[in-house]
Write a protein that holds these residues in place. Structure first.
Motif, PDB file in Angstrom:
ATOM      1  N   HIS A  81      -6.326  -1.803  -3.156  1.00  0.00           N
ATOM      2  CA  HIS A  81      -7.543  -2.593  -2.962  1.00  0.00           C
ATOM      3  C   HIS A  81      -7.742  -2.928  -1.488  1.00  0.00           C
ATOM      4  O   HIS A  81      -8.852  -2.790  -0.948  1.00  0.00           O
ATOM      5  CB  HIS A  81      -7.480  -3.867  -3.805  1.00  0.00           C
ATOM      6  CG  HIS A  81      -8.809  -4.506  -4.008  1.00  0.00           C
ATOM      7  ND1 HIS A  81      -9.191  -5.664  -3.366  1.00  0.00           N
ATOM      8  CD2 HIS A  81      -9.863  -4.145  -4.783  1.00  0.00           C
ATOM      9  CE1 HIS A  81     -10.419  -5.992  -3.746  1.00  0.00           C
ATOM     10  NE2 HIS A  81     -10.846  -5.096  -4.606  1.00  0.00           N
ATOM     11  N   ILE A  82      -6.666  -3.334  -0.826  1.00  0.00           N
ATOM     12  CA  ILE A  82      -6.765  -3.699   0.586  1.00  0.00           C
ATOM     13  C   ILE A  82      -7.100  -2.490   1.449  1.00  0.00           C
ATOM     14  O   ILE A  82      -7.798  -2.597   2.467  1.00  0.00           O
ATOM     15  CB  ILE A  82      -5.450  -4.369   1.053  1.00  0.00           C
ATOM     16  CG1 ILE A  82      -5.384  -5.807   0.500  1.00  0.00           C
ATOM     17  CG2 ILE A  82      -5.327  -4.386   2.569  1.00  0.00           C
ATOM     18  CD1 ILE A  82      -4.089  -6.531   0.814  1.00  0.00           C
ATOM     19  N   THR A  83      -6.629  -1.313   1.019  1.00  0.00           N
ATOM     20  CA  THR A  83      -6.871  -0.100   1.816  1.00  0.00           C
ATOM     21  C   THR A  83      -8.079   0.685   1.329  1.00  0.00           C
ATOM     22  O   THR A  83      -8.282   1.833   1.725  1.00  0.00           O
ATOM     23  CB  THR A  83      -5.616   0.797   1.829  1.00  0.00           C
ATOM     24  OG1 THR A  83      -5.249   1.127   0.479  1.00  0.00           O
ATOM     25  CG2 THR A  83      -4.453   0.095   2.507  1.00  0.00           C
ATOM     26  N   ASP A 139      -1.917   2.858   4.842  1.00  0.00           N
ATOM     27  CA  ASP A 139      -2.544   2.449   6.099  1.00  0.00           C
ATOM     28  C   ASP A 139      -1.470   2.419   7.181  1.00  0.00           C
ATOM     29  O   ASP A 139      -0.632   1.519   7.217  1.00  0.00           O
ATOM     30  CB  ASP A 139      -3.191   1.066   5.950  1.00  0.00           C
ATOM     31  CG  ASP A 139      -3.988   0.640   7.177  1.00  0.00           C
ATOM     32  OD1 ASP A 139      -3.723   1.169   8.282  1.00  0.00           O
ATOM     33  OD2 ASP A 139      -4.863  -0.235   7.046  1.00  0.00           O
ATOM     34  N   LYS A 140      -1.494   3.404   8.061  1.00  0.00           N
ATOM     35  CA  LYS A 140      -0.460   3.522   9.088  1.00  0.00           C
ATOM     36  C   LYS A 140      -0.675   2.548  10.238  1.00  0.00           C
ATOM     37  O   LYS A 140       0.229   2.341  11.066  1.00  0.00           O
ATOM     38  CB  LYS A 140      -0.418   4.962   9.646  1.00  0.00           C
ATOM     39  CG  LYS A 140      -0.235   6.044   8.593  1.00  0.00           C
ATOM     40  CD  LYS A 140       1.019   5.845   7.769  1.00  0.00           C
ATOM     41  CE  LYS A 140       1.197   6.966   6.752  1.00  0.00           C
ATOM     42  NZ  LYS A 140       2.294   6.708   5.814  1.00  0.00           N
ATOM     43  N   GLU A 141      -1.863   1.942  10.333  1.00  0.00           N
ATOM     44  CA  GLU A 141      -2.193   1.117  11.490  1.00  0.00           C
ATOM     45  C   GLU A 141      -2.114  -0.386  11.224  1.00  0.00           C
ATOM     46  O   GLU A 141      -2.003  -1.177  12.161  1.00  0.00           O
ATOM     47  CB  GLU A 141      -3.615   1.453  11.982  1.00  0.00           C
ATOM     48  CG  GLU A 141      -3.850   2.925  12.293  1.00  0.00           C
ATOM     49  CD  GLU A 141      -2.912   3.432  13.377  1.00  0.00           C
ATOM     50  OE1 GLU A 141      -2.616   2.651  14.310  1.00  0.00           O
ATOM     51  OE2 GLU A 141      -2.473   4.585  13.275  1.00  0.00           O
ATOM     52  N   MET A 191      -8.179  -3.251  13.210  1.00  0.00           N
ATOM     53  CA  MET A 191      -6.873  -3.190  12.545  1.00  0.00           C
ATOM     54  C   MET A 191      -6.688  -4.415  11.656  1.00  0.00           C
ATOM     55  O   MET A 191      -6.853  -5.548  12.102  1.00  0.00           O
ATOM     56  CB  MET A 191      -5.750  -3.132  13.591  1.00  0.00           C
ATOM     57  CG  MET A 191      -4.363  -3.025  12.991  1.00  0.00           C
ATOM     58  SD  MET A 191      -3.055  -2.804  14.250  1.00  0.00           S
ATOM     59  CE  MET A 191      -3.105  -4.396  15.060  1.00  0.00           C
ATOM     60  N   LYS A 192      -6.387  -4.175  10.385  1.00  0.00           N
ATOM     61  CA  LYS A 192      -6.170  -5.281   9.453  1.00  0.00           C
ATOM     62  C   LYS A 192      -4.820  -5.939   9.731  1.00  0.00           C
ATOM     63  O   LYS A 192      -3.844  -5.274  10.104  1.00  0.00           O
ATOM     64  CB  LYS A 192      -6.151  -4.782   8.008  1.00  0.00           C
ATOM     65  CG  LYS A 192      -7.397  -4.067   7.528  1.00  0.00           C
ATOM     66  CD  LYS A 192      -7.252  -3.756   6.037  1.00  0.00           C
ATOM     67  CE  LYS A 192      -8.379  -2.882   5.538  1.00  0.00           C
ATOM     68  NZ  LYS A 192      -8.155  -1.456   5.856  1.00  0.00           N
ATOM     69  N   LYS A 193      -4.768  -7.254   9.486  1.00  0.00           N
ATOM     70  CA  LYS A 193      -3.494  -7.964   9.547  1.00  0.00           C
ATOM     71  C   LYS A 193      -3.217  -8.571   8.178  1.00  0.00           C
ATOM     72  O   LYS A 193      -4.025  -9.354   7.663  1.00  0.00           O
ATOM     73  CB  LYS A 193      -3.512  -9.055  10.618  1.00  0.00           C
ATOM     74  CG  LYS A 193      -2.169  -9.777  10.726  1.00  0.00           C
ATOM     75  CD  LYS A 193      -2.156 -10.809  11.845  1.00  0.00           C
ATOM     76  CE  LYS A 193      -0.805 -11.493  11.932  1.00  0.00           C
ATOM     77  NZ  LYS A 193      -0.777 -12.544  12.989  1.00  0.00           N
ATOM     78  N   ALA A 248       8.178  -7.052  -1.034  1.00  0.00           N
ATOM     79  CA  ALA A 248       8.686  -5.883  -0.314  1.00  0.00           C
ATOM     80  C   ALA A 248       7.944  -4.617  -0.732  1.00  0.00           C
ATOM     81  O   ALA A 248       7.646  -3.749   0.096  1.00  0.00           O
ATOM     82  CB  ALA A 248      10.184  -5.727  -0.556  1.00  0.00           C
ATOM     83  N   THR A 249       7.635  -4.527  -2.021  1.00  0.00           N
ATOM     84  CA  THR A 249       6.949  -3.327  -2.513  1.00  0.00           C
ATOM     85  C   THR A 249       5.530  -3.240  -1.992  1.00  0.00           C
ATOM     86  O   THR A 249       5.081  -2.171  -1.551  1.00  0.00           O
ATOM     87  CB  THR A 249       6.948  -3.319  -4.055  1.00  0.00           C
ATOM     88  OG1 THR A 249       8.301  -3.375  -4.522  1.00  0.00           O
ATOM     89  CG2 THR A 249       6.286  -2.069  -4.599  1.00  0.00           C
ATOM     90  N   VAL A 250       4.789  -4.347  -2.025  1.00  0.00           N
ATOM     91  CA  VAL A 250       3.404  -4.287  -1.561  1.00  0.00           C
ATOM     92  C   VAL A 250       3.352  -4.000  -0.061  1.00  0.00           C
ATOM     93  O   VAL A 250       2.463  -3.273   0.411  1.00  0.00           O
ATOM     94  CB  VAL A 250       2.630  -5.571  -1.932  1.00  0.00           C
ATOM     95  CG1 VAL A 250       2.996  -6.756  -1.047  1.00  0.00           C
ATOM     96  CG2 VAL A 250       1.129  -5.330  -1.882  1.00  0.00           C
ATOM     97  N   ALA A 251       4.306  -4.524   0.693  1.00  0.00           N
ATOM     98  CA  ALA A 251       4.346  -4.225   2.127  1.00  0.00           C
ATOM     99  C   ALA A 251       4.532  -2.727   2.359  1.00  0.00           C
ATOM    100  O   ALA A 251       3.815  -2.104   3.157  1.00  0.00           O
ATOM    101  CB  ALA A 251       5.482  -5.008   2.790  1.00  0.00           C
ATOM    102  N   SER A 252       5.489  -2.137   1.646  1.00  0.00           N
ATOM    103  CA  SER A 252       5.760  -0.701   1.804  1.00  0.00           C
ATOM    104  C   SER A 252       4.568   0.143   1.389  1.00  0.00           C
ATOM    105  O   SER A 252       4.238   1.152   2.038  1.00  0.00           O
ATOM    106  CB  SER A 252       6.985  -0.315   0.971  1.00  0.00           C
ATOM    107  OG  SER A 252       8.136  -0.960   1.436  1.00  0.00           O
ATOM    108  N   GLN A 253       3.911  -0.255   0.306  1.00  0.00           N
ATOM    109  CA  GLN A 253       2.811   0.562  -0.197  1.00  0.00           C
ATOM    110  C   GLN A 253       1.565   0.443   0.675  1.00  0.00           C
ATOM    111  O   GLN A 253       0.837   1.420   0.842  1.00  0.00           O
ATOM    112  CB  GLN A 253       2.523   0.201  -1.663  1.00  0.00           C
ATOM    113  CG  GLN A 253       3.679   0.614  -2.558  1.00  0.00           C
ATOM    114  CD  GLN A 253       3.362   0.549  -4.030  1.00  0.00           C
ATOM    115  OE1 GLN A 253       2.462  -0.176  -4.459  1.00  0.00           O
ATOM    116  NE2 GLN A 253       4.111   1.289  -4.813  1.00  0.00           N
ATOM    117  N   ILE A 254       1.326  -0.734   1.237  1.00  0.00           N
ATOM    118  CA  ILE A 254       0.219  -0.845   2.194  1.00  0.00           C
ATOM    119  C   ILE A 254       0.475   0.070   3.391  1.00  0.00           C
ATOM    120  O   ILE A 254      -0.416   0.785   3.852  1.00  0.00           O
ATOM    121  CB  ILE A 254       0.024  -2.306   2.657  1.00  0.00           C
ATOM    122  CG1 ILE A 254      -0.497  -3.164   1.497  1.00  0.00           C
ATOM    123  CG2 ILE A 254      -0.958  -2.371   3.833  1.00  0.00           C
ATOM    124  CD1 ILE A 254      -0.487  -4.645   1.777  1.00  0.00           C
TER     125      ILE A 254
END
Length: 442
Positions: A311-313, A24-26, A1-3, A14-20
């Motif tokens: 990119h992160i996902t 990625d649900k986990e 699980m990524k942190k 706030a936007t990048v948090a929501s989009q990640i």
């Protein structure tokens, strides 16, 4: 699980948090912000002060509780990230209420720290009532002052987007407003002729403008200018620009670029591949020239947030650069631009030509129409559209959006003739002003 740890909880954070979370649900997502309000529409703040938006809370899109219950994202307000330890992949966080510090580990770190208003050192400034307008608390302080002290006058320092928007809103609630601008024109991102139209609109609504000027001394309500003139005002609004908040990044050894922002690659990674930067503090590139560019506006922050989340996902979508497309309202005028302005083109190696089109916004026989002043720069050799500006009473957003799209798509000025744009008498003409630019180009 990524942190994932995110610094900043306004537009970009706030936007990048929501989009990640969407992709990625986990993943474990933790957001820190030193202010006490998150996810608010900063662009709406002048209109709250001017009374067009009745309730400041309308600007707030989400709260920490909503982020936790609806998206399983932990948001900690009144928490300042004070240090990045790249070797341990952790950040040091100060709880501003308890003054206790703790460490938070990360797999990926996203910096969205925004910027800090520039306030030049001026003799006597401490004797004046002075505000900046950068965050939700700044807005609340100004509103409280207006409600309790009932000021009659204001000097705005800086004639950029916020400066002219605040001039309009303060005039409309009854204040006498003066603008002091160090440059030889208002909104110096515009070409001189477009700037002159904005200046006339401000003057026609009673705003006094002091160009090629800056404040040399302040004595309570008396404000001395470089030109020798003295103004009197109940308060000063400092609106000369924003310095990107990069101290945290600098201290961690991240590379700062020519624009003062944190250098990022096409995926918004810094020189540390596990650390990304988005928003006002991110230095990217100009879409047309490839030169370093930083655009502290909402659209880039939201687009960059999407690129980072992807990119992160696991999906690589490159950020192609910035055009700096923007629009603002100045009393009865709308003022918009995209791409390169005349000064930038003259300073570069481009051979370019310009078409200036004066039209009506829509059919002249229809009772509701306005003037449109449209200016388009294009490459003399390739004939590609390089930049555009538009000033007028209505329909300005439509024209600048079409021209922004044309630049992105690599269209030539001749292609503008062939664009099949929506027409009915309330909206346009059979040959839209954008079409006319194409027909007139030589």
């Amino acid at each position: 699980m990524k942190k994932i740890v995110i610094v900043g909880a306004v537009a970009g954070g706030a936007t990048v948090a929501s989009q990640i979370r969407y992709y990625d649900k986990e993943a474990q997502i933790v957001v820190f912000d030193q202010d006490d309000t998150m996810s608010y529409g900063a662009c709406g703040m002048p209109y709250v002060i001017g009374g067009k938006i009745s309730d400041p809370e309308h600007l707030i899109a989400a709260t920490p509780d909503e982020f936790k219950t609806e998206r399983n994202i932990d948001v900690f307000l009144k928490h300042r990230v004070t240090k990045i330890n790249r070797q341990l992949k952790s950040v040091e966080v100060l709880n501003l209420e308890t003054q206790q510090s703790f460490n938070e580990s990360y797999d990926f770190l996203i910096l969205s720290p925004g910027g800090t208003p520039i306030v030049p050192e001026t003799p006597g400034m401490e004797s004046a009532t002075m505000f900046t307008l950068r965050n939700f608390n700044d807005m609340k302080k100004i509103n409280h002052y207006l409600a309790t002290e009932k000021p009659k006058s204001c000097v705005i320092v800086g004639a950029g987007f916020i400066g002219v928007e605040m001039a309009e809103n303060l005039v409309e609630i009854g204040l006498n407003v003066s603008i002091v601008e160090k440059s030889p024109q208002v909104m110096n991102i515009l070409d001189v002729d477009c700037s002159a139209l904005v200046e006339k609109e401000l003057s026609d609504h009673g705003v006094r403008i002091f160009k090629d000027n800056f404040i040399t001394n302040v004595n309570d309500s008396k404000i001395s200018l470089d030109s020798g003139e003295t103004l009197e005002a109940d308060f000063i609004l400092m609106s000369i620009g924003v310095s990107p908040s990069t101290k945290l990044a600098k201290d961690a050894g991240l590379i700062i670029g020519d624009t003062g922002g944190i250098i990022t690659n096409e995926f918004l990674q810094t020189n540390d591949s596990s650390i990304y930067t988005i928003g006002d503090a991110a230095e990217n590139k100009d879409f047309i020239t490839g030169d370093a560019k930083r655009v502290p506006l909402a659209w880039p922050a939201h687009r960059q947030a999407f690129i980072v989340a992807k990119h992160i996902t696991g999906e690589q979508i490159p950020f192609k650069g910035l055009l700096g497309t923007a629009i603002c309202k100045v009393f009865s005028l709308d003022v918009a631009l995209t791409g390169l302005n005349e000064k930038t083109l003259k300073d570069s190696s481009f051979e370019f030509k310009t078409i200036t089109q004066k039209s009506k916004s829509n059919a002249g026989y229809y009772p509701d129409h306005a003037k449109v002043y449209l200016k388009v720069h294009y490459d003399s050799l390739s004939r590609k559209v390089l930049g555009a500006q538009a000033v007028g009473g209505k329909g300005i957003d439509k024209r600048i959006d079409v021209l922004s799209t044309a630049i992105y798509a690599g269209l030539t000025v001749d292609d503008l003739q062939a664009l099949e744009l929506a027409y009915a008498p309330p909206y346009s003409s059979p040959k839209d002003p954008v079409n006319m630019v194409g027909y007139r180009a030589k």
